[in-house]
Design a protein around this motif. Structure first.
Motif, PDB file in Angstrom:
ATOM      1  N   ASP A 261       0.853  -1.181   0.000  1.00  0.00           N
ATOM      2  CA  ASP A 261       0.000   0.000   0.000  1.00  0.00           C
ATOM      3  C   ASP A 261       0.900   1.247   0.000  1.00  0.00           C
ATOM      4  O   ASP A 261       1.482   1.581   1.032  1.00  0.00           O
ATOM      5  CB  ASP A 261      -0.902  -0.015   1.236  1.00  0.00           C
ATOM      6  CG  ASP A 261      -1.848   1.192   1.274  1.00  0.00           C
ATOM      7  OD1 ASP A 261      -1.547   2.225   0.635  1.00  0.00           O
ATOM      8  OD2 ASP A 261      -2.879   1.109   1.970  1.00  0.00           O
ATOM      9  N   VAL A 310      -7.850   7.950  -8.759  1.00  0.00           N
ATOM     10  CA  VAL A 310      -8.416   7.976  -7.412  1.00  0.00           C
ATOM     11  C   VAL A 310      -9.928   8.118  -7.545  1.00  0.00           C
ATOM     12  O   VAL A 310     -10.415   8.978  -8.293  1.00  0.00           O
ATOM     13  CB  VAL A 310      -7.874   9.190  -6.621  1.00  0.00           C
ATOM     14  CG1 VAL A 310      -8.485   9.238  -5.222  1.00  0.00           C
ATOM     15  CG2 VAL A 310      -6.352   9.140  -6.550  1.00  0.00           C
ATOM     16  N   HIS A 314     -15.171   7.534  -3.221  1.00  0.00           N
ATOM     17  CA  HIS A 314     -14.900   6.450  -2.274  1.00  0.00           C
ATOM     18  C   HIS A 314     -15.320   6.890  -0.865  1.00  0.00           C
ATOM     19  O   HIS A 314     -15.143   8.069  -0.505  1.00  0.00           O
ATOM     20  CB  HIS A 314     -13.405   6.128  -2.302  1.00  0.00           C
ATOM     21  CG  HIS A 314     -13.045   4.902  -1.525  1.00  0.00           C
ATOM     22  ND1 HIS A 314     -12.882   4.905  -0.157  1.00  0.00           N
ATOM     23  CD2 HIS A 314     -12.829   3.626  -1.927  1.00  0.00           C
ATOM     24  CE1 HIS A 314     -12.567   3.679   0.251  1.00  0.00           C
ATOM     25  NE2 HIS A 314     -12.532   2.886  -0.808  1.00  0.00           N
ATOM     26  N   SER A 316     -13.953   6.692   1.902  1.00  0.00           N
ATOM     27  CA  SER A 316     -12.861   7.329   2.670  1.00  0.00           C
ATOM     28  C   SER A 316     -12.745   8.820   2.366  1.00  0.00           C
ATOM     29  O   SER A 316     -12.150   9.563   3.151  1.00  0.00           O
ATOM     30  CB  SER A 316     -11.513   6.689   2.330  1.00  0.00           C
ATOM     31  OG  SER A 316     -11.506   5.335   2.651  1.00  0.00           O
ATOM     32  N   LEU A 317     -13.263   9.240   1.230  1.00  0.00           N
ATOM     33  CA  LEU A 317     -13.144  10.655   0.845  1.00  0.00           C
ATOM     34  C   LEU A 317     -14.468  11.404   0.981  1.00  0.00           C
ATOM     35  O   LEU A 317     -14.559  12.576   0.598  1.00  0.00           O
ATOM     36  CB  LEU A 317     -12.620  10.754  -0.599  1.00  0.00           C
ATOM     37  CG  LEU A 317     -11.158  10.309  -0.772  1.00  0.00           C
ATOM     38  CD1 LEU A 317     -10.773  10.271  -2.249  1.00  0.00           C
ATOM     39  CD2 LEU A 317     -10.207  11.226   0.003  1.00  0.00           C
ATOM     40  N   LEU A 329      -6.002  11.855   0.869  1.00  0.00           N
ATOM     41  CA  LEU A 329      -5.516  10.622   0.242  1.00  0.00           C
ATOM     42  C   LEU A 329      -4.351  10.047   1.042  1.00  0.00           C
ATOM     43  O   LEU A 329      -4.339   8.866   1.402  1.00  0.00           O
ATOM     44  CB  LEU A 329      -5.061  10.936  -1.190  1.00  0.00           C
ATOM     45  CG  LEU A 329      -4.545   9.767  -2.020  1.00  0.00           C
ATOM     46  CD1 LEU A 329      -5.678   8.822  -2.362  1.00  0.00           C
ATOM     47  CD2 LEU A 329      -3.859  10.268  -3.285  1.00  0.00           C
ATOM     48  N   CYS A 333      -6.564   7.531   3.683  1.00  0.00           N
ATOM     49  CA  CYS A 333      -7.067   6.498   2.775  1.00  0.00           C
ATOM     50  C   CYS A 333      -6.143   5.295   2.718  1.00  0.00           C
ATOM     51  O   CYS A 333      -4.947   5.389   2.959  1.00  0.00           O
ATOM     52  CB  CYS A 333      -7.188   7.062   1.358  1.00  0.00           C
ATOM     53  SG  CYS A 333      -8.450   8.329   1.186  1.00  0.00           S
ATOM     54  N   VAL A 337      -8.730   2.949  -2.413  1.00  0.00           N
ATOM     55  CA  VAL A 337      -9.299   4.181  -2.953  1.00  0.00           C
ATOM     56  C   VAL A 337      -8.989   4.323  -4.451  1.00  0.00           C
ATOM     57  O   VAL A 337      -9.587   5.150  -5.137  1.00  0.00           O
ATOM     58  CB  VAL A 337      -8.768   5.396  -2.153  1.00  0.00           C
ATOM     59  CG1 VAL A 337      -7.343   5.747  -2.559  1.00  0.00           C
ATOM     60  CG2 VAL A 337      -9.677   6.596  -2.297  1.00  0.00           C
TER      61      VAL A 337
END
Ligand SMILES: [Zn+2]
Length: 339
Positions: A261, A310, A314, A316-317, A329, A333, A337
């Protein structure tokens, strides 16, 4: 009713400048024990590899990298020549841009890691280049390569304008052994052997002294930090602020692939720097993203590699203003994402 189109943001793809893909098999298995105990398990895993296992397992690992936003990879490879070809095939299957960092190994490790001479090693490099494979010269470490090998490989990489990657200063024991054998620290030995320069990348440099960092700065060399692996192995803290103060280029690697990641690598990198400095924003988000892409590409000698997208919708955003998306980000995240 047609679904609303996803809002996507294109970014330069992340570049994984240091991977040992076979070590992905140790995920979850090598808990307990210190670095050297982990190394024993790693050697056992290395021992059982064949071109067929590399071809199949690496395609899966590179697929995981590609899904996580890495679109280029530097595979630091020490499992043998036919396995190197299999690794490159696997990368191509997974649509990740490969650079084969073929490790030179004179002593220690397993017999399969070693070449009989620096000349024999360079013949392998030439053979790979002849097949159109992008390669880098990679003396494994000052532990694995004597000075004569370092000198010959340093000369060759400079003359051929190839990247040179080498592990150094990951663990205190390696430094003590180098001091015992040569009377200087690993990066000092690399400098003295002609291995440093703008094409050179030192992997880890976790325990580099100020004098060693000055040598890297003076040579224009880069450092590849591998924060999730260095955390997992208990290596120590990358000297992030000291690198940045000297203007030394930093790139990232997933190394043992205990975690894949790029956002987590960058977050950990900045987290280390903040904890050490006792303040926020040691490295800007723009610079972190540059470490994650452009610096890695420069370290691997590539000038084009795919973008990533991206997914701005998503979860997360959610609630993040578009102008804050890059901050969110990096700090909020995971790699899911990416679309
Ligand atoms: Zn490594």
């Amino acid at each position: 009713m047609a679904a609303a189109e996803k809002r996507l943001l294109a970014l330069a793809g992340f570049v994984n400048a240091h991977s040992h893909a076979f070590q992905r098999a140790l995920r979850g298995r090598a808990a307990g024990g210190d670095f050297w105990a982990w190394r024993e398990l790693m050697l056992a895993e290395a021992e059982r590899q064949t071109p067929a296992t590399v071809r199949a397992a690496y395609a899966a690992v590179y697929g995981e990298m590609r899904a996580a936003g890495y679109t280029a990879v530097g595979e630091f490879h020490y499992l043998g020549f036919d396995e190197a070809l299999a690794a490159v095939d696997a990368a191509r299957e997974a649509s990740i841009e490969p650079t084969l960092l073929l490790a030179a190994y004179a002593r220690g490790g397993l017999p399969r890691f070693r070449q009989e001479s620096a000349a024999a090693y360079l013949r392998q490099v030439e053979e790979l280049r002849g097949r159109g494979i992008r390669v880098g010269v990679a003396p494994h470490s000052v532990r694995a390569c004597p000075v004569e090998w370092l000198e010959e490989l340093g000369r060759y990489a400079a003359a051929e304008a190839l990247p040179l990657h080498v592990h150094a200063d990951e663990q205190p024991r390696e430094i003590e052994e180098c001091l015992g054998e040569h009377g200087v620290r690993p990066i000092e030995l690399l400098a003295r052997s002609g291995c440093l320069g703008p094409h050179a990348t030192v992997v880890h440099a976790t325990h580099a002294s100020d004098a060693e960092l000055d040598l890297l700065r003076d040579a224009g060399a880069r450092v590849c930090v591998c924060p999730t692996t260095e955390a997992n192995l208990g290596d120590g803290f990358a000297p992030v602020a000291a690198l940045c103060e000297r203007g030394i280029g930093i790139c990232i690697g997933s190394d043992s692939n205990v975690r894949i990641d790029p956002l987590e690598e960058l977050r950990e990198l900045e987290g280390i720097a903040r904890r050490a400095a006792g303040r926020r924003n040691v490295v800007s988000v723009g610079s972190l993203l540059c470490f994650g892409s452009d610096e890695g590409a420069a370290a691997l000698g590539i000038d084009s590699w795919p973008d990533v997208l991206v997914d701005l919708d998503h979860p997360s955003l959610l609630g993040v203003a578009e102008g804050d998306a890059l901050n969110a980000l990096v700090f909020g995240c995971g790699a899911d994402v990416f679309s």
